[in-house]
Design a protein around this motif. Structure first.
Motif, PDB file in Angstrom:
ATOM      1  N   UNK A 170       0.777  -1.015   0.262  1.00  0.00           N
ATOM      2  CA  UNK A 170      -0.031   0.281  -0.401  1.00  0.00           C
ATOM      3  C   UNK A 170       0.938   1.577   0.230  1.00  0.00           C
ATOM      4  N   UNK A 171       0.459   2.091  -0.728  1.00  0.00           N
ATOM      5  CA  UNK A 171       1.102   3.647  -1.211  1.00  0.00           C
ATOM      6  C   UNK A 171       0.230   5.090   0.466  1.00  0.00           C
ATOM      7  N   UNK A 172       0.953   3.760   1.278  1.00  0.00           N
ATOM      8  CA  UNK A 172       0.879   4.948   2.889  1.00  0.00           C
ATOM      9  C   UNK A 172       2.449   5.990   3.106  1.00  0.00           C
ATOM     10  N   UNK A 173       1.540   7.789   3.209  1.00  0.00           N
ATOM     11  CA  UNK A 173       2.437   8.531   3.296  1.00  0.00           C
ATOM     12  C   UNK A 173       3.303   8.017   4.071  1.00  0.00           C
ATOM     13  N   UNK A 174       3.620   7.521   5.229  1.00  0.00           N
ATOM     14  CA  UNK A 174       4.267   7.160   6.191  1.00  0.00           C
ATOM     15  C   UNK A 174       5.266   6.098   5.806  1.00  0.00           C
ATOM     16  N   UNK A 175       5.242   5.397   4.635  1.00  0.00           N
ATOM     17  CA  UNK A 175       6.086   4.056   4.265  1.00  0.00           C
ATOM     18  C   UNK A 175       7.065   4.808   2.587  1.00  0.00           C
ATOM     19  N   UNK A 176       6.506   6.337   2.329  1.00  0.00           N
ATOM     20  CA  UNK A 176       6.913   5.742   0.832  1.00  0.00           C
ATOM     21  C   UNK A 176       7.308   7.890   1.056  1.00  0.00           C
ATOM     22  N   UNK A 177       7.440   8.270   1.398  1.00  0.00           N
ATOM     23  CA  UNK A 177       7.722   9.361   1.595  1.00  0.00           C
ATOM     24  C   UNK A 177       8.039  10.457   2.719  1.00  0.00           C
ATOM     25  N   UNK A 178       8.929   9.671   3.264  1.00  0.00           N
ATOM     26  CA  UNK A 178       9.582  10.644   4.829  1.00  0.00           C
ATOM     27  C   UNK A 178      11.505  10.803   4.389  1.00  0.00           C
ATOM     28  N   UNK A 179      11.965  11.738   4.596  1.00  0.00           N
ATOM     29  CA  UNK A 179      12.977  12.298   4.421  1.00  0.00           C
ATOM     30  C   UNK A 179      13.960  12.285   4.535  1.00  0.00           C
ATOM     31  N   UNK A 180      13.598  10.638   5.638  1.00  0.00           N
ATOM     32  CA  UNK A 180      14.830  10.123   6.413  1.00  0.00           C
ATOM     33  C   UNK A 180      16.313  10.311   5.239  1.00  0.00           C
ATOM     34  N   UNK A 181      17.285  10.056   5.470  1.00  0.00           N
ATOM     35  CA  UNK A 181      18.264   9.499   4.499  1.00  0.00           C
ATOM     36  C   UNK A 181      18.423   7.589   4.171  1.00  0.00           C
ATOM     37  N   UNK A 182      18.383   7.242   5.833  1.00  0.00           N
ATOM     38  CA  UNK A 182      18.662   6.132   6.240  1.00  0.00           C
ATOM     39  C   UNK A 182      17.307   5.372   6.561  1.00  0.00           C
ATOM     40  N   UNK A 183      17.149   4.056   5.467  1.00  0.00           N
ATOM     41  CA  UNK A 183      15.236   3.267   4.965  1.00  0.00           C
ATOM     42  C   UNK A 183      16.096   2.398   5.621  1.00  0.00           C
ATOM     43  N   UNK A 184      15.410   1.417   6.301  1.00  0.00           N
ATOM     44  CA  UNK A 184      15.818  -0.283   6.139  1.00  0.00           C
ATOM     45  C   UNK A 184      14.812  -1.327   6.640  1.00  0.00           C
ATOM     46  N   UNK A 185      14.958  -2.275   6.561  1.00  0.00           N
ATOM     47  CA  UNK A 185      14.259  -3.015   6.665  1.00  0.00           C
ATOM     48  C   UNK A 185      13.788  -3.467   8.116  1.00  0.00           C
ATOM     49  N   UNK A 186      13.114  -3.725   9.230  1.00  0.00           N
ATOM     50  CA  UNK A 186      13.087  -4.834  10.268  1.00  0.00           C
ATOM     51  C   UNK A 186      13.264  -5.796   9.772  1.00  0.00           C
ATOM     52  N   UNK A 187      13.249  -6.425  11.664  1.00  0.00           N
ATOM     53  CA  UNK A 187      13.875  -8.196  10.924  1.00  0.00           C
ATOM     54  C   UNK A 187      12.693  -9.000  11.038  1.00  0.00           C
ATOM     55  N   UNK A 188      11.700  -8.302  11.274  1.00  0.00           N
ATOM     56  CA  UNK A 188      10.051  -9.474  10.341  1.00  0.00           C
ATOM     57  C   UNK A 188       9.984  -8.787   8.791  1.00  0.00           C
ATOM     58  N   UNK A 189      10.444  -7.321   8.354  1.00  0.00           N
ATOM     59  CA  UNK A 189      10.139  -7.476   6.839  1.00  0.00           C
ATOM     60  C   UNK A 189      11.323  -8.312   6.596  1.00  0.00           C
ATOM     61  N   UNK A 190      11.847  -8.143   7.038  1.00  0.00           N
ATOM     62  CA  UNK A 190      14.082  -8.717   6.382  1.00  0.00           C
ATOM     63  C   UNK A 190      13.649 -10.288   6.480  1.00  0.00           C
ATOM     64  N   UNK A 191      13.012 -10.759   7.008  1.00  0.00           N
ATOM     65  CA  UNK A 191      12.424 -12.483   6.897  1.00  0.00           C
ATOM     66  C   UNK A 191      10.920 -12.671   6.139  1.00  0.00           C
ATOM     67  N   UNK A 192      10.228 -12.046   6.099  1.00  0.00           N
ATOM     68  CA  UNK A 192       9.304 -11.423   5.053  1.00  0.00           C
ATOM     69  C   UNK A 192      10.007 -12.165   3.931  1.00  0.00           C
ATOM     70  N   UNK A 193      10.576 -11.312   3.619  1.00  0.00           N
ATOM     71  CA  UNK A 193      11.228 -10.816   2.267  1.00  0.00           C
ATOM     72  C   UNK A 193      11.993 -12.526   1.878  1.00  0.00           C
TER      73      UNK A 193
END
Length: 417
Positions: A170-193
């Motif tokens: 889903x294209x939620x603003x908090x997932x797509x548009x934040x201007x934080x330079x370092x963006x990473x997956x958490x442990x849950x997302x990494x495991x799912x991927x």
């Protein structure tokens, strides 16, 4: 696989950093605010604990709950979740009654020594799903409040972590548009991927998928996409009756049916033939005169069909035997969707047999993945959580992305150098 090139939280140094984590706490609660299922909260704990262990300066958690329509609703507050996190972590969780603005930024930026802060429901602000609404209606425009919302959330962290795989389609603003330079997956997302890569990119064969569920249209796109990956596909649940009626003109009584799905059924048959996928459907079924504990129950098969006034509610014993043999032959198993109305005990045998078969095949060495809320609920009901390799927080929409690099919430993450 491209998504393996994305940074995970283990690839960066969180020490003395402000970590902003997008989680999925969209969980069921009753009208008193009591949590009915805390599994998504539990799934988020490893990443939080990792940040604590590695001495993050602060941890700010952001999520939405349900659909409040862009304005505060007390019954959709995340306050009760803060209490549950407190209980699970054994650590005080500070809850803030907003998610953006000067006061939120001030308090979050004062946090130190591993303080954990949970912010209020993101969807109390219409900006959170503005991108989605604009895609559906081009007349919806980005405005100054949208920019302020992005900037305020961006000011809350030095590192942004996506740990919400179940929302990454889903294209939620908090997932797509934040201007934080370092963006990473958490442990849950990494495991799912990693599981997607293992299951869909390079599966051990034979690869068997079981797709069911009560919603006729929910898994249609998933079925169509899986035909390029699997060797055998078992279709159960309400959609099985649609296939039976369209392909064999079998009577399905009052079972749910939608004429719109005729083209879909024919398309599945054509694509299965192209990719040499064997399709399997129930040959006998449990039927009832109504979906209720006090209903009359019967059994029928393909030869007799479902009589008028009756509904298909589960798969029958002969189908269970056939499906068991197929599942036990598998080296990779993907399951999404229950076999029938499993929450009523009279209609639960088919789903229970699927769980038993998948568990047995897993014990013999198969890689098994289960996903979907009803599927996960059934697995918990029969206490089989430890008998299946991976129980995903994903849903049919996340698994429709056969290349997880195409998930909107993943594409925005930082690439490994």
């Amino acid at each position: 696989m491209k998504c393996c090139k994305k940074l995970s939280i283990k690839d960066v140094d969180v020490q003395n950093k402000r970590v902003l984590i997008r989680v999925d706490y969209n969980i069921p609660m009753d009208i008193q605010g009591c949590i009915l299922d805390n599994s998504l909260i539990i799934a988020s704990l490893p990443t939080i604990q990792y940040c604590l262990k590695n001495k993050a300066k602060s941890i700010v958690l952001i999520s939405h709950l349900d659909e409040p329509g862009g304005k505060p609703q007390q019954n959709l507050s995340l306050g009760p979740i803060a209490n549950e996190l407190n209980r699970l972590l054994g650590k005080t969780i500070q809850f803030l009654p907003n998610c953006v603005g000067y006061d939120v930024e001030r308090i979050c930026n004062m946090a130190k020594d591993g303080d954990i802060i949970l912010l209020e429901n993101l969807k109390f602000h219409p900006e959170e799903d503005l991108i989605i609404r604009r895609r559906m209606n081009p007349k919806v425009h980005y405005n100054e409040n949208f920019k302020k919302y992005i900037n305020s959330l961006s000011n809350l962290g030095d590192i942004y972590v996506n740990d919400a795989y179940s929302l990454s389609h889903l294209e939620y603003t908090s997932m797509l548009k934040l201007k934080i330079p370092i963006k990473v997956s958490g442990l849950l997302l990494k495991r799912e991927l990693d599981v997607i890569s293992l299951t869909l990119d390079n599966p051990k064969l034979p690869f068997v998928a079981i797709i069911g569920g009560l919603d006729l249209k929910e898994n249609c796109d998933l079925i169509y996409n899986l035909l390029e990956k699997v060797n055998m596909l078992i279709i159960v649940g309400n959609l099985a009756f649609v296939f039976k009626h369209v392909l064999n003109n079998i009577k399905i009584g009052m079972s749910e049916y939608d004429e719109v799905l005729v083209n879909f059924v024919n398309g599945v048959i054509e694509k299965a033939r192209k990719y040499k996928v064997e399709l399997f459907f129930p040959i006998d079924y449990i039927i009832a005169n109504k979906i209720s504990k006090d209903c009359k129950v019967g059994i029928t098969n393909d030869n007799h069909g479902i009589p008028d006034g009756w509904i298909g509610v589960d798969i029958g014993p002969k189908s269970n035997v056939i499906f068991n043999k197929i599942i036990l032959s598998a080296k990779t198993i993907f399951w999404m969707g229950v076999a029938g109305y499993h929450e009523i005990d009279k209609f639960s045998k088919g789903t229970r047999h699927l769980i038993e078969s998948i568990s047995e095949s897993t014990l013999q060495g198969a890689i098994s993945v289960a996903a979907g809320k009803d599927t996960v609920k059934a697995i918990a009901k029969y206490k089989a959580q430890n008998k299946i390799c991976h129980i995903s927080t994903g849903n049919s929409k996340t698994f429709e992305f056969m290349d997880c690099n195409m998930l909107p919430g993943v594409t925005t993450l930082s690439n490994k150098i």
